[in-house]
Design a protein around this motif. Structure first.
Motif, PDB file in Angstrom:
ATOM      1  N   ILE A 178       0.903  -1.118  -0.111  1.00  0.00           N
ATOM      2  CA  ILE A 178       0.010  -0.118  -0.079  1.00  0.00           C
ATOM      3  C   ILE A 178       0.895   1.228   0.035  1.00  0.00           C
ATOM      4  O   ILE A 178       0.498   2.235  -0.491  1.00  0.00           O
ATOM      5  CB  ILE A 178      -1.066   0.038   1.321  1.00  0.00           C
ATOM      6  N   ARG A 179       1.830   1.043   0.510  1.00  0.00           N
ATOM      7  CA  ARG A 179       2.834   2.297   0.546  1.00  0.00           C
ATOM      8  C   ARG A 179       3.081   2.944  -1.060  1.00  0.00           C
ATOM      9  O   ARG A 179       3.493   4.182  -0.964  1.00  0.00           O
ATOM     10  CB  ARG A 179       3.897   2.331   1.648  1.00  0.00           C
ATOM     11  N   ASP A 180       3.259   2.388  -1.768  1.00  0.00           N
ATOM     12  CA  ASP A 180       3.810   2.766  -3.337  1.00  0.00           C
ATOM     13  C   ASP A 180       2.511   2.210  -4.124  1.00  0.00           C
ATOM     14  O   ASP A 180       2.704   2.592  -5.579  1.00  0.00           O
ATOM     15  CB  ASP A 180       5.008   2.539  -3.585  1.00  0.00           C
ATOM     16  N   GLY A 181       1.798   1.415  -3.764  1.00  0.00           N
ATOM     17  CA  GLY A 181       0.871   0.785  -4.972  1.00  0.00           C
ATOM     18  C   GLY A 181       1.288  -0.329  -5.756  1.00  0.00           C
ATOM     19  O   GLY A 181       0.633  -0.805  -6.739  1.00  0.00           O
ATOM     20  N   GLN A 182       2.545  -0.759  -5.447  1.00  0.00           N
ATOM     21  CA  GLN A 182       3.082  -1.775  -6.316  1.00  0.00           C
ATOM     22  C   GLN A 182       2.425  -3.258  -5.915  1.00  0.00           C
ATOM     23  O   GLN A 182       2.169  -3.549  -4.856  1.00  0.00           O
ATOM     24  CB  GLN A 182       4.602  -2.278  -5.969  1.00  0.00           C
ATOM     25  N   GLU A 183       2.275  -4.279  -6.933  1.00  0.00           N
ATOM     26  CA  GLU A 183       1.521  -5.475  -6.526  1.00  0.00           C
ATOM     27  C   GLU A 183       2.584  -6.504  -6.904  1.00  0.00           C
ATOM     28  O   GLU A 183       3.363  -6.550  -7.795  1.00  0.00           O
ATOM     29  CB  GLU A 183       0.224  -5.421  -7.383  1.00  0.00           C
ATOM     30  N   VAL A 184       2.012  -7.695  -6.332  1.00  0.00           N
ATOM     31  CA  VAL A 184       2.720  -9.022  -6.777  1.00  0.00           C
ATOM     32  C   VAL A 184       1.775 -10.102  -7.042  1.00  0.00           C
ATOM     33  O   VAL A 184       0.708  -9.938  -6.157  1.00  0.00           O
ATOM     34  CB  VAL A 184       3.624  -9.559  -5.626  1.00  0.00           C
ATOM     35  N   TYR A 206      -0.603 -15.234 -18.783  1.00  0.00           N
ATOM     36  CA  TYR A 206      -0.315 -14.089 -19.351  1.00  0.00           C
ATOM     37  C   TYR A 206      -0.947 -12.920 -19.382  1.00  0.00           C
ATOM     38  O   TYR A 206      -0.491 -11.795 -19.130  1.00  0.00           O
ATOM     39  CB  TYR A 206      -0.259 -14.492 -21.015  1.00  0.00           C
ATOM     40  N   ALA A 207      -2.279 -12.829 -19.202  1.00  0.00           N
ATOM     41  CA  ALA A 207      -3.147 -11.621 -18.770  1.00  0.00           C
ATOM     42  C   ALA A 207      -2.845 -11.206 -17.324  1.00  0.00           C
ATOM     43  O   ALA A 207      -2.796 -10.104 -17.243  1.00  0.00           O
ATOM     44  CB  ALA A 207      -4.593 -12.169 -18.969  1.00  0.00           C
ATOM     45  N   THR A 208      -2.602 -12.081 -16.461  1.00  0.00           N
ATOM     46  CA  THR A 208      -2.238 -11.671 -15.085  1.00  0.00           C
ATOM     47  C   THR A 208      -0.820 -10.915 -15.151  1.00  0.00           C
ATOM     48  O   THR A 208      -0.721  -9.861 -14.642  1.00  0.00           O
ATOM     49  CB  THR A 208      -2.079 -12.985 -14.263  1.00  0.00           C
ATOM     50  N   GLU A 209       0.259 -11.533 -15.805  1.00  0.00           N
ATOM     51  CA  GLU A 209       1.447 -10.789 -15.824  1.00  0.00           C
ATOM     52  C   GLU A 209       1.451  -9.574 -16.683  1.00  0.00           C
ATOM     53  O   GLU A 209       2.108  -8.532 -16.140  1.00  0.00           O
ATOM     54  CB  GLU A 209       2.444 -11.682 -16.745  1.00  0.00           C
ATOM     55  N   LEU A 210       0.575  -9.541 -17.745  1.00  0.00           N
ATOM     56  CA  LEU A 210       0.489  -8.072 -18.352  1.00  0.00           C
ATOM     57  C   LEU A 210      -0.172  -7.252 -17.421  1.00  0.00           C
ATOM     58  O   LEU A 210       0.179  -5.984 -17.567  1.00  0.00           O
ATOM     59  CB  LEU A 210      -0.316  -8.461 -19.680  1.00  0.00           C
ATOM     60  N   THR A 214      -0.608  -7.057 -14.202  1.00  0.00           N
ATOM     61  CA  THR A 214       0.434  -6.695 -13.227  1.00  0.00           C
ATOM     62  C   THR A 214       1.558  -5.465 -13.586  1.00  0.00           C
ATOM     63  O   THR A 214       1.597  -4.595 -12.886  1.00  0.00           O
ATOM     64  CB  THR A 214       1.126  -7.912 -12.378  1.00  0.00           C
ATOM     65  N   ALA A 215       2.128  -5.886 -14.691  1.00  0.00           N
ATOM     66  CA  ALA A 215       3.026  -4.934 -15.467  1.00  0.00           C
ATOM     67  C   ALA A 215       2.644  -3.533 -15.586  1.00  0.00           C
ATOM     68  O   ALA A 215       3.098  -2.442 -15.338  1.00  0.00           O
ATOM     69  CB  ALA A 215       3.758  -5.575 -16.588  1.00  0.00           C
TER      70      ALA A 215
END
Length: 175
Positions: A40-46, A139-143, A145-146
């Motif tokens: 949450i501090r920068d919005g990055q997701e895994v 593939y859709a998940t990786e795309l 996420t990026a």
């Protein structure tokens, strides 16, 4: 997420009525589950796709979360899925002291604040698409996420404040 195939849409009868047929679709033998986490501090997701929601797959996801956050304490807020509470997961967590679990109480799903993020992720990755196999879902998940990580901002819970409206004219009445 399960790859599905749907039959073609029913046609119209010669007298102009729609031909009704029962919905018949097939689900393939291969299921794909999407694991996801948000910093949450920068919005990055895994995110990660897996063939099952087992403890082993969940621990693989936790390894990805740990790699994405090389320093500091990691708090995982999660539901009470058996894979999250299993003996093997608890043993794995003992070997990784930086990761701590906080479980949402049973019957209080409205406390799961990550549902808002999942809604955005599903809209970006899965909405309106048809998947033929698990590789398409991965593939859709990786795309997605990026793309979402490229535009990530600190996550703020709740609704944004309404915009303030400036007055266009100001009248002064004198009596």
């Amino acid at each position: 997420m399960i790859p599905r195939t749907f039959p073609p849409a029913p046609a119209w009868s010669p007298d102009g009525h729609r031909i009704k047929s029962e919905l018949d679709y097939g689900r393939g033998p291969e299921k794909t589950w999407v694991f996801g986490g948000l910093r949450i501090r920068d919005g990055q997701e895994v995110t990660m796709t897996a063939p099952s929601r087992s403890s082993v797959c969940y621990q693989q996801f936790l390894e990805r979360v740990e790699q994405a956050n090389p320093t500091g304490t990691i708090w995982i807020v999660t539901d009470n899925l058996s894979a999250h509470r299993s003996v093997s997961t608890r043993a794995w967590l003992e070997d990784h002291p930086r990761i701590h679990h906080a479980f949402i109480p049973v019957g209080a799903c409205w406390l799961n604040l990550q549902e808002g993020w999942w809604r955005l992720f599903r809209k970006a990755a899965l909405a309106g698409r048809s998947f033929c196999n698990p590789h398409d879902i991965s593939y859709a998940t990786e795309l997605a996420t990026a793309q979402l990580n490229a535009h990530a901002r600190p996550w703020v819970w709740g609704r944004p404040a309404p915009p303030t409206r400036t007055r266009k004219r100001r009248y002064v009445y004198v009596l």
